[in-house]
Design a protein around this motif. Structure first.
Motif, PDB file in Angstrom:
ATOM      1  N   THR A  52      11.895   5.334  17.461  1.00 53.10           N
ATOM      2  CA  THR A  52      10.989   4.200  17.276  1.00 53.10           C
ATOM      3  C   THR A  52       9.639   4.654  16.718  1.00 53.10           C
ATOM      4  O   THR A  52       9.038   3.954  15.901  1.00 53.10           O
ATOM      5  N   GLN A  56       8.160   3.580  13.109  1.00 53.88           N
ATOM      6  CA  GLN A  56       6.832   2.970  12.980  1.00 53.88           C
ATOM      7  C   GLN A  56       6.040   3.640  11.864  1.00 53.88           C
ATOM      8  O   GLN A  56       5.383   2.989  11.061  1.00 53.88           O
ATOM      9  N   TYR A  84      17.188   3.016  19.986  1.00 57.17           N
ATOM     10  CA  TYR A  84      15.737   3.029  20.177  1.00 57.17           C
ATOM     11  C   TYR A  84      15.234   4.211  20.998  1.00 57.17           C
ATOM     12  O   TYR A  84      14.145   4.698  20.773  1.00 57.17           O
TER      13      TYR A  84
END
Length: 105
Positions: A52, A56, A84
């Motif tokens: 994750t 990002q 995730y």
């Protein structure tokens, strides 16, 4: 690490927004660039990070490139929720995103 060429392009984009008195886009671009730099510095000494976090970083990078190329491309990132909590080698996926957009610079 972040490619110096990308940093140069980002700073040129910020300067262009300033010169055009486009404070909204200049501010948005600068905020995204700052977040990307922050994520990069925070994870610089890590060999692996959460997927994750890497996604990002890729999202910020692609948002910046999309702004720089005046919305001439679109993107979406879709990942199975089961992944995730997975880890990935730092910068591996980000480098793939850079390779995918490099031919546009």
């Amino acid at each position: 690490s972040i490619n110096p060429h990308f940093i140069f392009n980002a700073l040129n984009s910020i300067q262009s927004y300033i010169n055009a008195n486009d404070t909204k886009n200049g501010s948005d671009y600068l905020a995204k660039f700052a977040q990307l730099i922050r994520l990069t510095i925070d994870n610089a000494d890590q060999r692996y990070i959460l997927l994750t976090q890497e996604l990002q970083r890729i999202d910020y990078y692609l948002q910046l490139e999309k702004m720089r190329f005046e919305e001439k491309f679109d993107f979406f990132i879709k990942v199975d929720a089961a992944l995730y909590d997975a880890t990935a080698p730092t910068f591996t996926l980000a480098l793939k995103a850079l390779d995918a957009t490099c031919s546009r610079t």
